[in-house]
Design an enzyme around this catalytic site. Structure first.
Site, mmCIF file in Angstrom:
data_model
loop_
_atom_site.group_PDB
_atom_site.id
_atom_site.type_symbol
_atom_site.label_atom_id
_atom_site.label_comp_id
_atom_site.label_asym_id
_atom_site.label_seq_id
_atom_site.Cartn_x
_atom_site.Cartn_y
_atom_site.Cartn_z
ATOM 1 N N HIS A 1 -5.492 -4.135 -1.438
ATOM 2 C CA HIS A 1 -5.390 -3.398 -2.468
ATOM 3 C C HIS A 1 -5.591 -4.060 -3.887
ATOM 4 O O HIS A 1 -5.566 -3.191 -4.839
ATOM 5 C CB HIS A 1 -4.137 -2.466 -2.111
ATOM 6 C CG HIS A 1 -4.175 -1.339 -0.945
ATOM 7 N ND1 HIS A 1 -4.933 -0.381 -1.091
ATOM 8 C CD2 HIS A 1 -3.666 -1.776 0.257
ATOM 9 C CE1 HIS A 1 -4.754 0.198 -0.067
ATOM 10 N NE2 HIS A 1 -4.096 -0.465 0.802
ATOM 11 N N SER B 1 0.802 -1.215 0.161
ATOM 12 C CA SER B 1 -0.306 -0.036 0.173
ATOM 13 C C SER B 1 0.786 1.378 0.052
ATOM 14 O O SER B 1 0.390 2.373 -0.473
ATOM 15 C CB SER B 1 -1.018 -0.148 1.093
ATOM 16 O OG SER B 1 -0.227 -0.137 2.387
ATOM 17 N N LYS C 1 -12.132 -1.204 0.830
ATOM 18 C CA LYS C 1 -11.194 -0.630 0.021
ATOM 19 C C LYS C 1 -12.082 -0.531 -1.233
ATOM 20 O O LYS C 1 -12.900 0.146 -1.401
ATOM 21 C CB LYS C 1 -9.943 -1.076 -0.168
ATOM 22 C CG LYS C 1 -9.239 -0.920 0.974
ATOM 23 C CD LYS C 1 -7.721 -1.537 1.098
ATOM 24 C CE LYS C 1 -7.216 -1.116 2.671
ATOM 25 N NZ LYS C 1 -6.632 -1.810 3.104
#
Ligand SMILES: *Cc1c(COP(=O)(O)O)cnc(C)c1O
Length: 393
Positions: free
Chosen positions: A210, A182, A241
């Protein structure tokens, strides 16, 4: 006599003096390309809302409808009275979406790691872990009591060296890596990692927080990106996310999933996700299965923004994903850059030590499908203005 909590005051003061105190900004609007932050309307370059789903009408509608039928909270842990039809629907849909045999829903990506790692390895065993893995992997690993062997970041050759040296010390071994890292936006070489791990009788686990909704065909994640279906034992994911809601998921081998229903401590001892969250996550899967439009737009925006930033003369590091670090060097410069961007209507956070190594402070821009081209252009203008004023470009 000193007050027994006085040490906290001292520590907080130390953080402030070191420039490491978290001043937390407050949102007065839903997530999206633009936000009201501390009362000011600013362009959002900060959140993990990759696909713009956090305030998507289809997800909102699904949440409302589900609440009419099932109410709000599950009021129990999954193993007592908290498993609702929605949870099972979600698990089935998620498994199908990711083309695995089975999946289990947890409350968050963080608890998914805390549930999975200690259920699979104990104090006799070994965990081979990328040195830059996420905090929740580190905490889950510590909680398991297993010995942690760190290998160099995204370095399959070093992983092989560590396995050669240490694998035989442990009855069971688990190899864990983040999918997308990240802070730098680089991708774990999962294909090479798989080839190595195969030879060492070790379980392979990837945390795709992610990569979920970002990598692979229509956002199916890192396993799809590398065409490793059926080869990675465990995929941990998050719904907080790209999916825009909240929740965690563990997908893969049905034996692991069944074991987590029996032995995953956050599954057994912390209540299930709520009705609107779960329904909204199912609606997010619907959207991604119907069309790749949002994922395509995310990548188009990413390519455009990065190319323009390079043309302006910024160093965007090693990222190959929508995570766009703007490398600045020292933390005070990054902090000043972030403040001046904010004054120019752009919300982008500075990251410094210990989140990233010393001397590698940066602004991290998070690109989203929610950004229009005009939004990106406005952001680029602000970066150019502040970059020139501060002598960065
Ligand atoms: C963000 C993140 C998590 C935590 O996910 P939540 O659903 O927010 O708890 C876990 N692992 C990685 C790699 C992450 O980036």
């Amino acid at each position: 006599m000193a007050h027994k909590l006085e040490w906290i005051e001292t520590e907080l003061q130390n953080l402030k003096e070191a420039g490491l105190y978290n001043r937390i900004r407050t949102l007065g609007s839903p997530q999206g390309a633009w936000l009201i932050v501390d009362g000011k309307r600013v362009l959002n370059f900060c959140s993990n809302n990759y696909l713009g789903l956090a305030n998507h009408p289809r997800l909102l509608e699904a949440a409302r409808k589900a609440m009419e039928k099932y109410g709000l909270g599950p009021a129990a842990v999954r193993s007592i009275a908290g498993t609702m039809e929605l949870h099972l629907q979600f698990e089935e849909r998620m498994a199908k979406f990711k083309r695995v045999d089975s999946s289990i829903a947890l409350q968050s990506g963080f608890t998914a790691n805390l549930a999975t790692i200690p259920a699979l390895v104990g104090k006799e065993d070994g965990i081979f872990s990328d040195e830059l893995n996420h905090a929740s992997i580190i905490d889950g690993s510590r909680l398991s009591g297993a010995q942690i062997v760190r290998y160099a970041h995204c370095d399959p050759a070093d992983l092989k060296r560590q396995l050669d040296q240490h694998r035989q010390e442990f009855p069971r071994a688990l190899v864990i890596t983040d999918g997308v890292f990240s802070m730098d936006g680089d991708i774990a070489p999962l294909d090479q990692i798989y080839e190595i791990v195969q030879n060492y009788d070790a379980v392979l686990m990837v945390d795709d927080a992610h990569g979920e909704g970002v990598l692979g065909r229509g956002g199916r994640g890192i396993v799809d990106h590398f065409h490793l279906h059926g080869k990675v034992d465990i995929e941990v994911g998050t719904l907080s996310k790209a999916f825009g809601v909240v929740g965690g998921v563990v997908a893969g081998n049905p034996l692991v999933v069944e074991w987590l229903r029996q032995r995953g401590r956050p599954f057994l001892f912390s209540s299930a996700t709520t009705v609107p969250d779960t329904a909204a996550c199912i609606a997010a899967i619907d959207l991604l299965e119907e069309s790749t439009e949002l994922v395509d737009r995310l990548w188009e925006n990413t390519r455009y923004f990065k190319a323009e930033m390079k043309t302006l003369g910024f160093d965007t590091g090693v990222s190959v994903t929508p995570i766009t670090p703007v490398m600045l060097g020292e933390a005070p410069l990054a902090q000043q850059f972030s403040r001046e961007l904010f004054e120019n209507g752009v919300f982008a956070m500075a990251l410094g030590f210990p989140t990233v190594p010393r001397g590698k402070a940066r602004i991290r821009v998070m690109i989203s499908a929610a950004h229009a081209k005009a939004d990106l252009d406005q952001g680029l203008e602000a970066f150019e203005k502040v970059g020139k004023a501060l002598g960065v470009i």
